[in-house]
Motif scaffolding. Structure first.
Motif, PDB file in Angstrom:
ATOM      1  N   UNK A 139     -39.963  25.974  42.445  1.00  0.00           N
ATOM      2  CA  UNK A 139     -40.434  24.051  42.947  1.00  0.00           C
ATOM      3  C   UNK A 139     -39.404  23.226  42.470  1.00  0.00           C
ATOM      4  N   UNK A 140     -39.878  22.086  42.737  1.00  0.00           N
ATOM      5  CA  UNK A 140     -38.866  21.436  42.664  1.00  0.00           C
ATOM      6  C   UNK A 140     -38.803  20.709  41.151  1.00  0.00           C
ATOM      7  N   UNK A 141     -40.091  20.686  40.192  1.00  0.00           N
ATOM      8  CA  UNK A 141     -40.106  20.587  38.853  1.00  0.00           C
ATOM      9  C   UNK A 141     -40.116  22.429  38.381  1.00  0.00           C
ATOM     10  N   UNK A 142     -40.075  23.310  38.985  1.00  0.00           N
ATOM     11  CA  UNK A 142     -39.845  24.549  38.035  1.00  0.00           C
ATOM     12  C   UNK A 142     -40.906  25.086  37.029  1.00  0.00           C
ATOM     13  N   UNK A 276     -43.956  16.167  34.170  1.00  0.00           N
ATOM     14  CA  UNK A 276     -45.546  16.406  34.024  1.00  0.00           C
ATOM     15  C   UNK A 276     -46.425  18.261  33.686  1.00  0.00           C
ATOM     16  N   UNK A 277     -44.653  18.858  33.189  1.00  0.00           N
ATOM     17  CA  UNK A 277     -45.969  20.271  33.431  1.00  0.00           C
ATOM     18  C   UNK A 277     -45.613  20.782  31.743  1.00  0.00           C
ATOM     19  N   UNK A 278     -44.310  20.274  31.503  1.00  0.00           N
ATOM     20  CA  UNK A 278     -43.736  20.757  29.870  1.00  0.00           C
ATOM     21  C   UNK A 278     -43.966  19.605  29.056  1.00  0.00           C
ATOM     22  N   UNK A 279     -44.274  18.052  29.399  1.00  0.00           N
ATOM     23  CA  UNK A 279     -45.152  17.441  28.402  1.00  0.00           C
ATOM     24  C   UNK A 279     -43.543  16.902  27.474  1.00  0.00           C
TER      25      UNK A 279
END
Ligand code: HEC
Ligand code: HEC
Length: 362
Positions: A139-142, A276-279
């Motif tokens: 995904x674009x954000x891994x 957005x996923x790792x903060x």
């Protein structure tokens, strides 16, 4: 004596900034010289302009001979085209990953079941069978760590196929898949397991390769395959334009995540990427470097799909990706997160034209 030192200093600065400038007299390029240079095997090319610490590899032709099809890859392929895997039976993986568009989607953002809109441009999948540095995520954000994990996520995404994983075996049995699974996983197989679905899809995706182009003919020793302008573009891609800091090797990606000031913070399409996923603030605005293979058909570009003009993309790289003024953006978006590998390039209009022409050959 004084002048002598000054010239020497200029020369050293020039060399340290751009690597050894070859085939160049003042600002004019000697195209015949560039042709001779790039007609050599890639191992003899002048090293590209790369910052310290980047673990690059040289550009390479698509040599991968497509893996022979097996019952398992055939099963994966039919699952990739299977609309029964969506809530209203209208959407398959292929709906958003079109083989005629390098397995990307010509629409800015894809439409899933009931025309629901996602927020990102579909990624090209045709590079998945190439030699690329080990991916740090999909995904674009891994957010998916492995491809096996990735391929099941679209099934449950409400904006994509919108079904539950529990319902997958029943759906596939109703669509007549049990014998196909038995042919691959053994005749004793009583029911379909979701991990077999993931395994078949992943195996199929690993057989995909981009369509070879004139650029591959050039790398394979046909010096007439690229025009003078395209050869200058290749030279700029490797040197002054700094593209090979992130787009290198056979797949033209480092498979890493970078912030290119594309969060559109404070706007409708605001997207903070990996953050957005790792903060983790150091992940703010980072997106995965896409493969540039078959770029001419994978349009529109970038995670937001808002770039439709390649010369325009080259022009913003040339300006060093300035941060657009943000309105209503959170404080973190006002800090400087731009990747240090991105710098203003000082390319002339002719140089930008040449770089654009080269990109179209990929
Ligand atoms: C409704 C459109 C849609 C459907 C259906 C869809 N995808 Fe995607 N796919 C996307 C979008 C958009 C992205 C990027 C999403 C993101 O980064 O958040 C993506 C990303 C991917 C990636 C990541 C590629 C990479 O380089 O990281 C893979 C692999 C993939 N999809 C495979 C599949 C498979 C397999 C299916 C079917 C089970 C599928 N997709 C169904 C739109 C879709
Ligand atoms: C710091 C690493 C880095 C450098 C240097 C870099 N890129 Fe990129 N490139 C990326 C990333 C990351 C993306 C995706 C960004 C996004 O979607 O927000 C991208 C996206 C692209 C895209 C869109 C492709 C697609 O399928 O969406 C093109 C075209 C592109 N780059 C060309 C270039 C060119 C030409 C150069 C040299 C002038 C260059 N890049 C230099 C990292 C880099």
């Amino acid at each position: 004596m004084f002048y002598h030192h000054k010239y020497l200093l200029c020369f050293l600065l020039f060399v340290s900034q751009w690597g050894f400038a070859i085939c160049q007299d003042n600002r004019a390029y000697d195209i015949a010289c560039l042709r001779t240079h790039y007609a050599k095997p890639t191992a003899q090319w002048q090293p590209p302009t790369i910052d310290e610490g980047v673990n690059w590899t040289e550009l390479a032709p698509i040599t991968h001979t497509p893996a022979p099809s097996t019952p398992l890859t055939e099963l994966g392929k039919s699952l990739f085209f299977e609309k029964a895997l969506s809530s209203n039976q209208t959407i398959a993986c292929v709906s958003c990953h079109d083989p005629d568009h390098a397995f990307a989607d010509p629409r800015t953002v894809s439409l899933g079941v009931f025309d629901r809109q996602g927020k990102r441009n579909s990624q090209s999948l045709s590079y998945l069978g190439l030699d690329a540095p080990t991916s740090h995520g999909f995904f674009w954000d891994g957010r998916a760590n492995t491809l096996d994990e990735q391929v099941l996520i679209p099934l449950t995404d409400p904006n994509e196929m919108d079904i539950t994983l529990d319902s997958v075996p029943t759906r596939l049995v109703s669509a007549g898949y049990l014998p196909k699974f038995q042919a691959v996983f053994g005749e004793h197989l009583a029911d379909i397991d979701i991990s077999q679905v993931a395994h078949a899809l992943t195996t199929y995706l690993h057989t995909l390769t981009p369509t070879p182009t004139r650029f591959d003919d050039f790398l394979n020793g046909d010096p007439t395959a690229l025009t003078d302008t395209e050869i200058l573009g290749l030279h700029l891609f490797r040197t002054k334009a700094r593209c090979m800091n992130c787009h290198f090797g056979q797949a033209l990606t480092d498979n890493q995540f970078h912030n290119l000031n594309q969060t559109l913070a404070g706007r409708k399409w605001q997207d903070f990427g990996r953050y957005a996923n790792t903060d983790n603030p150091s992940d703010f605005g980072k997106f995965k470097t896409p493969s540039l293979r078959n770029l001419s058909v994978s349009k529109p570009w970038f995670h937001h799909g808002l770039f439709v003009n390649l010369r325009g993309v080259v022009a913003i790289y040339n300006r060093g990706m300035p941060l657009p003024p943000t309105k209503d953006a959170p404080p973190i978006a006002h800090e400087d997160h731009l990747d240090p590998l991105i710098k203003p390039l000082g390319l002339s209009a002719d140089e930008m034209d040449a770089l654009t022409a080269f990109l179209m050959t990929l």
